[in-house]
Design an enzyme around this catalytic site. Structure first.
Site, short mmCIF file in Angstrom:
data_model
loop_
_atom_site.label_atom_id
_atom_site.label_comp_id
_atom_site.label_asym_id
_atom_site.label_seq_id
_atom_site.Cartn_x
_atom_site.Cartn_y
_atom_site.Cartn_z
N TYR A 57 39.89 49.99 37.62
CA TYR A 57 40.66 50.23 36.40
C TYR A 57 41.69 51.35 36.59
O TYR A 57 42.70 51.39 35.91
CB TYR A 57 39.74 50.62 35.24
CG TYR A 57 39.15 49.45 34.50
CD1 TYR A 57 38.43 48.47 35.16
CD2 TYR A 57 39.30 49.33 33.12
CE1 TYR A 57 37.88 47.40 34.48
CE2 TYR A 57 38.75 48.26 32.42
CZ TYR A 57 38.04 47.30 33.10
OH TYR A 57 37.50 46.25 32.42
N ASP A 94 31.87 45.81 32.77
CA ASP A 94 32.66 45.10 31.76
C ASP A 94 32.24 43.64 31.69
O ASP A 94 31.98 43.10 30.61
CB ASP A 94 34.15 45.22 32.13
CG ASP A 94 35.04 44.45 31.18
OD1 ASP A 94 34.83 44.58 29.95
OD2 ASP A 94 35.95 43.72 31.63
N ASP A 151 29.69 41.53 28.60
CA ASP A 151 30.05 40.36 27.78
C ASP A 151 29.00 39.27 27.96
O ASP A 151 28.59 38.62 27.00
CB ASP A 151 31.42 39.80 28.20
CG ASP A 151 32.57 40.41 27.41
OD1 ASP A 151 32.47 41.59 27.05
OD2 ASP A 151 33.58 39.70 27.17
N LYS A 172 28.39 45.30 44.85
CA LYS A 172 28.71 44.18 45.74
C LYS A 172 28.76 44.77 47.15
O LYS A 172 29.77 44.72 47.86
CB LYS A 172 30.04 43.56 45.30
CG LYS A 172 30.42 42.27 46.01
CD LYS A 172 29.59 41.07 45.59
CE LYS A 172 29.95 39.88 46.49
NZ LYS A 172 29.01 38.76 46.33
N ASP A 220 26.68 39.27 41.66
CA ASP A 220 26.60 37.82 41.43
C ASP A 220 25.16 37.41 41.14
O ASP A 220 24.88 36.62 40.23
CB ASP A 220 27.19 37.04 42.62
CG ASP A 220 26.70 37.51 43.98
OD1 ASP A 220 26.02 38.55 44.05
OD2 ASP A 220 26.99 36.82 44.98
C1 IPM Z 1 35.91 46.46 26.97
C2 IPM Z 1 37.24 45.75 27.02
C3 IPM Z 1 38.28 46.66 27.65
C4 IPM Z 1 37.84 46.92 29.07
C5 IPM Z 1 39.72 46.14 27.63
C6 IPM Z 1 40.19 45.83 26.23
C7 IPM Z 1 40.68 47.08 28.29
O1 IPM Z 1 37.11 44.53 27.66
O2 IPM Z 1 35.85 47.58 26.43
O3 IPM Z 1 34.94 45.90 27.44
O4 IPM Z 1 38.07 46.09 29.97
O5 IPM Z 1 37.24 47.95 29.30
MG MG Z 2 35.11 43.97 28.06
#
Ligand code: IPM
Ligand code: MG
Length: 355
Positions: free
Chosen positions: A138, A245, A249, A189, A221
């Site tokens: 990042y 990240d 999700d 990884k 993975d």
């Molecule tokens: C999160 C989001 C952010 C990230 C984006 C919006 C920059 O996906 O907070 O998980 O990747 O950190």
């Molecule tokens: Mg995210």
């Protein structure tokens, strides 16, 4: 207590006000919190041509905690990297030194049938993702376009980790595990990436200082697979910025909806940034259908972490849970037999449940 309120883009301006209502309702003292709102992300670009306008940064700097909605819209896809809405979040996280991101993944028993996974796989699920938030690909440099001998378009990003960065997030993860089931699974990884090999090495070194906590390592993975196959094997998952990240999700869907997961980003001091883990969801914005619960639960994390208001935090969490248990849900929750309500009505219900 000053709270910087940064709704952002998409569904942000719909969900954040519901969390503000909840914060107002949870204390009897109407002056307990001072809310100051600022434009961020695309909203910042619209008013000040800057995803993090100076006026917003001022509000943030004089606040005790930040309530953040979401940023991003396809409208800004062609903007240069530093002017994309997401740049605001990366800057805030870095400039405030918010390196530790806590993403609790806990199943509300009432929602066991809302998950796409079988009930027996997720029953009792309670894990914590600790995501490093100030380094990795990042922020690594060099980044951006590079010249090639043939003139072909090419771009570089750099995955970077310094040992000290791994070390401090390792301590956060091990300390968190001590308050839980004393297990840390570190994600990397290391079979391919040097940055991951260092990550693994430092995790192991720090792990030796916590002999009472079990440390395992998993390749990202394979961890993605384990999260779906047997998520209850995990207690604390610690991961770098990128892998954390992605896995968060994925993990959110174990609980039924990404619209449920809160997060807290903390650093050296107690000024935390609290935000749902989901994005701005432009496809459903402006229709009063977004789920405000992730943001409301983020406000609960704020009460607990930044203000030491444990009792109030619990009341908010219990109120959200009571509403879901009462069969009220937003459309993202495929909850059999539920009455489907909009964003505002979900806020109404949780405020009512608080009282
Ligand atoms: C999160 C989001 C952010 C990230 C984006 C919006 C920059 O996906 O907070 O998980 O990747 O950190
Ligand atoms: Mg995210």
């Amino acid at each position: 207590m000053r709270i910087a309120v940064l709704p952002g883009d998409g569904i942000g301006p719909e969900i954040v006000p519901q969390a503000v209502r909840v914060l107002r309702a949870v204390t009897k003292d109407s002056d307990a919190f001072i809310f100051e709102e600022g434009a961020v992300g695309g909203a910042g670009l619209e008013v000040a041509d800057d995803p993090l306008p100076p006026a917003t940064l001022d509000i943030v700097l004089r606040s005790d905690a930040i309530l953040f909605g979401a940023v991003g819209h396809p409208r800004y896809d062609h903007y240069p990297h530093v002017k994309k809405p997401g740049a605001a979040l990366r800057r805030l996280r870095k400039e405030l030194g918010l390196f530790a991101n806590f993403r609790p993944v806990k199943l509300f028993p009432e929602l066991i049938d809302a998950s796409t996974l079988k009930p027996e796989v997720i029953d009792g699920l309670d894990l914590m993702i600790v995501r490093e938030l100030n380094s990795d690909i990042y922020y690594g440099t060099p980044r951006g376009p590079v010249e090639t001998p043939t003139g072909e378009r090419a771009v570089i990003n750099t995955m970077f980790y310094a040992a000290s960065e791994v070390e401090r997030i390792a301590h956060v993860a091990f300390d968190a595990a001590r308050r839980r089931r004393r297990k840390v699974c570190s994600i990397d990884k290391a079979n391919v990436l040097e940055a991951s090999a260092l990550w693994r090495e430092v995790m192991s070194e720090v792990g030796r200082q916590y002999p009472d906590v079990e440390l395992t390592h998993q390749l990202v993975d394979s961890a993605a697979m384990s999260l779906i196959r047997n998520p209850r094997q995990f207690d604390v998952i610690v991961a770098g910025n990128l892998f954390g990240d992605i896995l968060s999700d994925q993990a959110s869907m174990l609980t039924g909806s990404i619209g449920l997961l809160p997060s807290a980003s903390l650093g050296g001091n107690n000024k935390g940034l609290y935000e749902p883990i989901h994005g701005s969801a432009p496809d459903i914005a402006g229709r009063d259908v977004a789920n405000p619960i992730a943001t409301i639960l983020s406000a609960a994390m704020m009460l607990r972490q930044s203000f030491g208001m444990e009792a109030e935090a619990l009341r908010v969490e219990n109120a959200a849970r009571a509403v879901l248990a009462g069969g009220i849900a937003t459309p993202d929750l495929a909850l059999p037999g539920a009455r489907i309500v909009g964003t505002r009505e979900m806020g109404d219900a949780i405020v009512a449940a608080l009282a």
